[in-house]
Design a protein around this motif. Structure first.
Motif, mmCIF file in Angstrom:
data_model
loop_
_atom_site.group_PDB
_atom_site.id
_atom_site.type_symbol
_atom_site.label_atom_id
_atom_site.label_comp_id
_atom_site.label_asym_id
_atom_site.label_seq_id
_atom_site.Cartn_x
_atom_site.Cartn_y
_atom_site.Cartn_z
ATOM 1 N N THR A 1 -2.294 -3.773 -6.442
ATOM 2 C CA THR A 1 -2.824 -3.231 -5.192
ATOM 3 C C THR A 1 -3.496 -1.873 -5.351
ATOM 4 O OG1 THR A 1 -0.687 -2.234 -4.642
ATOM 5 C CG2 THR A 1 -1.117 -4.493 -3.846
ATOM 6 N N GLN A 2 -3.020 -1.047 -6.278
ATOM 7 C CA GLN A 2 -3.561 0.297 -6.434
ATOM 8 C C GLN A 2 -4.181 0.537 -7.800
ATOM 9 O OE1 GLN A 2 -0.401 3.022 -5.508
ATOM 10 N NE2 GLN A 2 0.190 1.931 -3.642
ATOM 11 N N GLY A 3 -4.035 -0.407 -8.715
ATOM 12 C CA GLY A 3 -4.594 -0.247 -10.046
ATOM 13 C C GLY A 3 -3.899 0.795 -10.894
ATOM 14 N N LYS A 4 -2.651 1.119 -10.603
ATOM 15 C CA LYS A 4 -1.903 2.130 -11.342
ATOM 16 C C LYS A 4 -0.951 1.469 -12.338
ATOM 17 C CE LYS A 4 -1.885 5.651 -7.698
ATOM 18 N NZ LYS A 4 -1.022 6.515 -6.849
ATOM 19 N N ASP B 1 7.888 -2.875 -7.481
ATOM 20 C CA ASP B 1 7.494 -1.504 -7.806
ATOM 21 C C ASP B 1 6.372 -1.428 -8.837
ATOM 22 O OD1 ASP B 1 9.472 -0.850 -6.066
ATOM 23 O OD2 ASP B 1 10.887 -0.160 -7.577
ATOM 24 N N ILE B 2 6.509 -2.140 -9.936
ATOM 25 C CA ILE B 2 5.571 -1.994 -11.044
ATOM 26 C C ILE B 2 4.358 -2.900 -10.861
ATOM 27 C CG2 ILE B 2 5.344 -1.982 -13.545
ATOM 28 C CD1 ILE B 2 7.413 -0.008 -12.410
ATOM 29 N N ILE B 3 4.605 -4.183 -10.688
ATOM 30 C CA ILE B 3 3.498 -5.133 -10.588
ATOM 31 C C ILE B 3 2.720 -4.926 -9.290
ATOM 32 C CG2 ILE B 3 2.922 -7.592 -10.511
ATOM 33 C CD1 ILE B 3 5.302 -8.139 -12.278
ATOM 34 N N TYR B 4 3.418 -4.606 -8.216
ATOM 35 C CA TYR B 4 2.731 -4.360 -6.940
ATOM 36 C C TYR B 4 1.768 -3.182 -7.041
ATOM 37 C CZ TYR B 4 2.104 -2.997 -2.058
ATOM 38 O OH TYR B 4 1.561 -2.650 -0.852
ATOM 39 N N LYS C 1 6.972 -4.155 0.730
ATOM 40 C CA LYS C 1 5.840 -4.506 -0.117
ATOM 41 C C LYS C 1 5.814 -6.014 -0.323
ATOM 42 C CE LYS C 1 6.399 -0.144 -2.596
ATOM 43 N NZ LYS C 1 6.695 0.512 -3.900
ATOM 44 N N TRP C 2 4.626 -6.593 -0.112
ATOM 45 C CA TRP C 2 4.468 -8.036 -0.181
ATOM 46 C C TRP C 2 5.495 -8.748 0.705
ATOM 47 C CZ3 TRP C 2 3.566 -8.215 -6.167
ATOM 48 C CH2 TRP C 2 2.206 -8.067 -6.416
ATOM 49 N N CYS C 3 5.801 -8.123 1.832
ATOM 50 C CA CYS C 3 6.735 -8.671 2.840
ATOM 51 C C CYS C 3 8.136 -8.890 2.270
ATOM 52 C CB CYS C 3 6.197 -9.978 3.410
ATOM 53 S SG CYS C 3 4.590 -9.809 4.223
ATOM 54 N N THR C 4 8.508 -8.121 1.288
ATOM 55 C CA THR C 4 9.849 -8.218 0.703
ATOM 56 C C THR C 4 10.612 -6.925 0.958
ATOM 57 O OG1 THR C 4 9.019 -7.410 -1.422
ATOM 58 C CG2 THR C 4 9.102 -9.794 -1.106
ATOM 59 N N PRO C 5 11.875 -7.008 1.314
ATOM 60 C CA PRO C 5 12.654 -5.787 1.558
ATOM 61 C C PRO C 5 13.019 -5.084 0.264
ATOM 62 C CG PRO C 5 14.051 -7.708 1.768
ATOM 63 C CD PRO C 5 12.655 -8.226 1.544
ATOM 64 N N PRO C 6 13.286 -3.792 0.304
ATOM 65 C CA PRO C 6 13.725 -3.075 -0.900
ATOM 66 C C PRO C 6 15.066 -3.602 -1.402
ATOM 67 C CG PRO C 6 13.030 -1.545 0.815
ATOM 68 C CD PRO C 6 13.108 -2.891 1.449
#
Length: 518
Positions: free
Chosen positions: A240-243, A233-236, A461-466
């Motif tokens: 990827t979005q610069g947020k 959630d945070i690092i992704y 995200k990054w091919c990992t499930p929630p």
């Protein structure tokens, strides 16, 4: 009524008085001695007075200690107090046992009850009771009452601290101490010879022995899912979005970790029972011990369930503060927005441009709804009411409320004060039947949370499930295995095994065997 009858009736009466105002014991009552006028010694003496014993305290400073002891007791020097009774409680620390050496001749043949404990395990080469026996070889030393605190002695025994462990070499001495413990309202248990004293002295040093494994599991799961969701959630979002949405760690991320850990630990609470049933079914008998790891696992199911309930409570609290947090943050941002327009020389009303919406964190529920509403208005488009989404949302909330209600019921019935008034059938129905129903409702609640996200590629995200998908694996397996166990053919076999039937016995005596399925 004659005078003799009145005197007999009066002698049988018992006067009740407050804890601090113990009534002096009659002269003919049995006298016991307590060496030590600290908190534990005074509490034990007060308890003995209320039970009808005569109490004599032994102190190194009898004159200064007279104001501390309970009313109705006496305080003398150690040598004089040792002559007053056959049973002597040693309520002093091991470091102060030296005063007993000059009294060895006076203590010969008496019963010494050692109440001492140590600050840590293996603090001394031998147990305190064994050391006391070596100092006074003519006395009969008994280890006991060391697992009780001054508070429990003052307030009386309860379900949690009713047990008193006793050990010693003399059977008569142990019986005398056990009789005193029983008269005080405790349940005495003879643990054997004095060599067991070290084990009894280690009991008070244990810190949550039955909670250790569940706490390790809860800590490990919490840490694992916290870092897993932190990456997703945070690092992704940062890479990827610069947020920078690191502010979500405090509430949003914690609100994801708590229900995940709660559901997994609830599954771990019921998984060992399912495994035990399949193991009995495989062996065809109940007269074989379970493996040690499974036996230990089953003994800590209550602690696993209570920790799962605690995480569920945290999930509810975090969920309830999200709307409150949204309102307060909205007011704060509104004040800042108006303040900026005023000091710039323009007193303009708030606009709902994209810049003003991006000013506040988008992860708040209220601002997400506001952004969607403004986007629809600006694009001049309409959306139809989706009844399917409404059904899923209401069902998701309803199942969560029902599951949490049963969760609380399971926690309440696990309390000793509640479980003691329930029959075994009632307790088993709540903890087993309603427990599996709770697991089913919470699992369905999580499935409805995912709804149509399971097949969406943007979810991975990054091919990992929630995280909620990962936590559904274990409860789904437990429910499927339980479904197999309650099928009529399997349930009938397990019932017969638990009633004493053995598969090997029927194989040896085929004439006496009966078919499992009629």
């Amino acid at each position: 009524m004659t005078g003799q009858e009145r005197s007999e009736e009066k002698s049988e009466c018992v006067s009740l008085s407050p804890m601090r105002e113990a009534v002096p014991a009659p002269p003919e009552c049995e006298r016991v001695c307590v060496f030590g006028t600290g908190d534990l010694g005074r509490s034990l003496g007060l308890r003995l007075l209320q039970a009808g014993y005569g109490v004599v305290f032994g102190s190194r400073r009898p004159h200064s200690s007279s104001s501390l002891i309970p009313h109705g007791s006496q305080v003398l020097g150690h040598a004089a107090a040792a002559q007053s009774g056959h049973l002597i409680f040693i309520a002093v620390q091991r470091e102060h046992y030296d005063f007993l050496v000059p009294l060895a001749n006076q203590l010969k043949g008496k019963v010494l009850v050692d109440l001492s404990n140590n600050l840590r395990k293996n603090q001394y080469p031998e147990a305190n009771a064994e050391y006391l026996q070596s100092l006074v070889p003519g006395a009969e030393v008994v280890k006991g009452f060391n697992t009780l605190s001054a508070w429990s002695l003052q307030k009386g025994p309860s379900d949690a601290n009713r047990q008193v462990y006793i050990c010693g070499e003399s059977v008569q001495a142990k019986q005398a101490v056990m009789a005193v413990a029983t008269k005080l309202g405790f349940s005495a248990l003879d643990r054997g010879f004095l060599s067991v004293a070290r084990e009894l002295e280690d009991f008070p040093l244990q810190l949550f022995p039955q909670w250790r494994l569940p706490l390790y599991i809860a800590t490990g799961l919490s840490a694992a899912f916290f870092f897993y969701l932190l990456i997703r959630d945070i690092i992704y979002a940062y890479f990827t979005q610069g947020k920078d949405i690191s502010f979500r760690i405090m509430v949003s991320l914690a609100n994801k970790v708590c229900p995940i850990v709660s559901l997994i630990m609830l599954s771990l609470c019921y998984l060992p029972g399912v495994l035990a049933s399949f193991l009995q079914l495989y062996r065809g008998t109940k007269y074989r011990r379970f493996p040690d790891w499974l036996d230990r696992w089953m003994l800590c199911r209550k602690q696993l369930g209570l920790l799962a309930l605690g995480f569920a409570f945290l999930h509810v609290l975090y969920t309830l503060i999200i709307p409150i947090r949204s309102v307060e943050h909205s007011l704060k941002c509104t004040r800042m927005h108006v303040h900026t327009h005023t000091h710039s020389g323009m007193c303009l009303p708030l606009d709902f441009s994209k810049e003003s919406i991006d000013f506040v964190p988008r992860y708040y529920v209220r601002f997400k709804a506001t952004e969607r509403t403004v986007s629809v208005i600006r694009e001049n488009r309409t959306t139809e009411f989706d009844t399917t989404t409404a059904w899923s949302g209401d069902s998701y909330l309803s199942l969560g409320i029902l599951g949490f209600s049963l969760y609380v019921l399971l926690g309440i019935t696990s309390l000793p004060s509640v479980s003691n008034v329930l029959s075994w059938r009632e307790f088993s129905f709540i903890q087993s039947k309603l427990g599996h129903l709770t697991l089913l409702l919470c699992t369905a609640h999580t499935y409805l949370y995912g709804w149509n996200k399971f097949l969406s590629s943007s979810t991975y995200k990054w091919c990992t499930p929630p995280g909620y998908m990962l936590c559904l694996v274990l409860p789904s397996v437990v429910l499927l295995l339980k479904l197999l166990l309650i099928t009529p053919c399997v349930d009938r076999t397990i019932t017969r095994i638990r009633q004493g039937w053995e598969r090997r016995a029927d194989q040896r005596n085929p004439k006496n065997s009966q078919p499992l399925i009629p």
